[in-house]
Design a protein around this motif. Structure first.
Motif, PDB file in Angstrom:
ATOM      1  N   ASP A   1      -2.007  -7.706  -3.102  1.00  0.00           N
ATOM      2  CA  ASP A   1      -2.367  -6.857  -4.071  1.00  0.00           C
ATOM      3  C   ASP A   1      -1.345  -6.441  -4.858  1.00  0.00           C
ATOM      4  OD1 ASP A   1      -2.863  -4.031  -4.345  1.00  0.00           O
ATOM      5  OD2 ASP A   1      -2.263  -3.329  -2.455  1.00  0.00           O
ATOM      6  N   ILE A   2      -1.871  -6.912  -6.143  1.00  0.00           N
ATOM      7  CA  ILE A   2      -0.364  -6.989  -7.394  1.00  0.00           C
ATOM      8  C   ILE A   2       0.505  -5.773  -7.129  1.00  0.00           C
ATOM      9  CG2 ILE A   2      -0.269  -6.559 -10.156  1.00  0.00           C
ATOM     10  CD1 ILE A   2      -2.603  -8.691  -9.833  1.00  0.00           C
ATOM     11  N   GLU A   3      -0.180  -4.454  -6.999  1.00  0.00           N
ATOM     12  CA  GLU A   3       0.656  -3.374  -7.219  1.00  0.00           C
ATOM     13  C   GLU A   3       1.513  -3.163  -6.019  1.00  0.00           C
ATOM     14  OE1 GLU A   3       0.204   1.339  -6.432  1.00  0.00           O
ATOM     15  OE2 GLU A   3      -1.729   0.167  -7.139  1.00  0.00           O
ATOM     16  N   THR A   4       1.020  -3.717  -5.226  1.00  0.00           N
ATOM     17  CA  THR A   4       3.019  -4.259  -3.580  1.00  0.00           C
ATOM     18  C   THR A   4       3.029  -4.920  -3.469  1.00  0.00           C
ATOM     19  OG1 THR A   4       0.581  -4.021  -1.881  1.00  0.00           O
ATOM     20  CG2 THR A   4       0.910  -1.589  -2.675  1.00  0.00           C
ATOM     21  N   ASN A   5       2.229  -6.212  -3.380  1.00  0.00           N
ATOM     22  CA  ASN A   5       2.806  -7.658  -3.819  1.00  0.00           C
ATOM     23  C   ASN A   5       2.706  -7.361  -1.728  1.00  0.00           C
ATOM     24  OD1 ASN A   5       3.620 -10.015  -4.340  1.00  0.00           O
ATOM     25  ND2 ASN A   5       5.350  -8.905  -3.580  1.00  0.00           N
ATOM     26  N   THR A   6       1.675  -7.204  -1.527  1.00  0.00           N
ATOM     27  CA  THR A   6       1.245  -7.268  -0.009  1.00  0.00           C
ATOM     28  C   THR A   6       0.341  -8.457  -0.664  1.00  0.00           C
ATOM     29  OG1 THR A   6       1.938  -5.828   0.326  1.00  0.00           O
ATOM     30  CG2 THR A   6       0.620  -6.157   1.946  1.00  0.00           C
ATOM     31  N   GLU A   7       0.175  -9.748   0.607  1.00  0.00           N
ATOM     32  CA  GLU A   7      -0.957 -10.353   1.292  1.00  0.00           C
ATOM     33  C   GLU A   7      -1.280  -9.808   2.109  1.00  0.00           C
ATOM     34  OE1 GLU A   7      -1.194 -15.324   2.037  1.00  0.00           O
ATOM     35  OE2 GLU A   7       1.297 -14.614   1.209  1.00  0.00           O
ATOM     36  N   GLY A   8      -2.542 -10.370   2.106  1.00  0.00           N
ATOM     37  CA  GLY A   8      -3.997 -10.003   3.384  1.00  0.00           C
ATOM     38  C   GLY A   8      -5.669 -10.526   2.575  1.00  0.00           C
ATOM     39  N   TYR A   9      -6.493 -10.174   3.497  1.00  0.00           N
ATOM     40  CA  TYR A   9      -7.609 -10.674   3.505  1.00  0.00           C
ATOM     41  C   TYR A   9      -9.029  -9.179   2.700  1.00  0.00           C
ATOM     42  CZ  TYR A   9      -5.972 -14.540   5.516  1.00  0.00           C
ATOM     43  OH  TYR A   9      -5.742 -15.922   5.090  1.00  0.00           O
ATOM     44  N   VAL A  10      -9.468  -9.520   1.619  1.00  0.00           N
ATOM     45  CA  VAL A  10     -10.527  -8.814   1.195  1.00  0.00           C
ATOM     46  C   VAL A  10     -11.431  -9.827   1.493  1.00  0.00           C
ATOM     47  CG1 VAL A  10     -11.358  -6.728  -1.019  1.00  0.00           C
ATOM     48  CG2 VAL A  10      -8.698  -7.091  -0.220  1.00  0.00           C
ATOM     49  N   HIS A  11     -13.285  -8.787   1.375  1.00  0.00           N
ATOM     50  CA  HIS A  11     -13.958  -9.437   1.354  1.00  0.00           C
ATOM     51  C   HIS A  11     -14.432  -9.868   0.217  1.00  0.00           C
ATOM     52  CE1 HIS A  11     -18.330 -10.544   2.635  1.00  0.00           C
ATOM     53  NE2 HIS A  11     -17.825 -10.792   4.523  1.00  0.00           N
ATOM     54  N   SER A  12     -14.827 -11.063   0.386  1.00  0.00           N
ATOM     55  CA  SER A  12     -15.383 -10.916  -1.117  1.00  0.00           C
ATOM     56  C   SER A  12     -16.687 -10.667  -1.599  1.00  0.00           C
ATOM     57  CB  SER A  12     -16.741 -12.556  -1.113  1.00  0.00           C
ATOM     58  OG  SER A  12     -17.133 -13.019  -0.318  1.00  0.00           O
TER      59      SER A  12
ATOM     60  N   SER B   1      -8.854 -14.437   0.294  1.00  0.00           N
ATOM     61  CA  SER B   1      -7.144 -14.948   0.545  1.00  0.00           C
ATOM     62  C   SER B   1      -6.554 -13.951  -0.806  1.00  0.00           C
ATOM     63  CB  SER B   1      -6.059 -15.613   1.064  1.00  0.00           C
ATOM     64  OG  SER B   1      -5.134 -15.498   1.190  1.00  0.00           O
ATOM     65  N   VAL B   2      -6.110 -12.845  -0.768  1.00  0.00           N
ATOM     66  CA  VAL B   2      -5.845 -12.285  -1.922  1.00  0.00           C
ATOM     67  C   VAL B   2      -4.326 -11.807  -1.493  1.00  0.00           C
ATOM     68  CG1 VAL B   2      -7.544 -11.677  -2.157  1.00  0.00           C
ATOM     69  CG2 VAL B   2      -6.115  -9.772  -1.276  1.00  0.00           C
TER      70      VAL B   2
END
Length: 170
Positions: free
Chosen positions: A60-71, A57-58
């Motif tokens: 994206d600092i550039e866009t300030n969007t919360e979501g998921y990225v495969h580890s 659960s992350v």
């Protein structure tokens, strides 16, 4: 002033970056919506290192969007310390049982304040009061291009609190 002791153990948060092109998803599975594909080298705020179906659960600092990225496509580079001091300042007693927090976004950026599992959006320089639950409140404050600020605080019934969001540059 009063001391607050909490027995809750929060997960540790981290900074990391993408190592390859990877889908940035709405949920931790391959059937969920793909917000976009992140290029290698995108900086991420990893909310905690507990994986769900192999996904972090992350934010994206550039866009300030919360979501998921495969580890498999993320490298963790730095531990981000949790704020351990109270950020919501008690301002007065109240006749209302649920705590109210007067929030002022003192920046020219859009602010996202996540209290427990509820996200609140604030436009630049917006002031607003929100009502929240009594007890331990986990928070993450984030804005585009800014490393999120997070911690937890015990909020008491029949109190009003205040908080100002501002950005510290180092």
């Amino acid at each position: 002033l009063f001391a607050v002791f909490s027995l809750q153990v929060n997960a540790q948060s981290y900074l990391g970056y993408t190592t390859n092109s990877v889908n940035f998803r709405s949920s931790p599975n391959t059937k969920s919506t793909v917000y976009k594909t992140l290029n290698p080298g995108i900086q991420l705020f990893i909310i905690d290192n507990q994986k769900t179906n192999g996904y972090y659960s992350v934010i994206d600092i550039e866009t300030n969007t919360e979501g998921y990225v495969h580890s498999n496509y993320v490298t963790i580079t730095e531990i981000i310390p949790e704020n351990t001091s109270d950020v919501f300042t008690p301002t007065s007693e109240s006749t209302k049982y649920k705590p109210e927090i007067s929030i002022y976004n003192r920046t020219n950026k859009n602010l996202t304040l996540k209290l427990n599992d509820i996200s609140y959006k604030f436009s630049s320089y917006e002031k607003r009061t929100i009502t929240t639950s009594v007890g331990n409140c986990s928070y993450i404050a984030s804005a585009p291009g800014v490393i999120p600020y997070f911690g937890s605080q015990n909020l008491e019934s029949n109190y009003e609190y205040s908080w100002e969001f501002y950005i510290i540059t180092e």
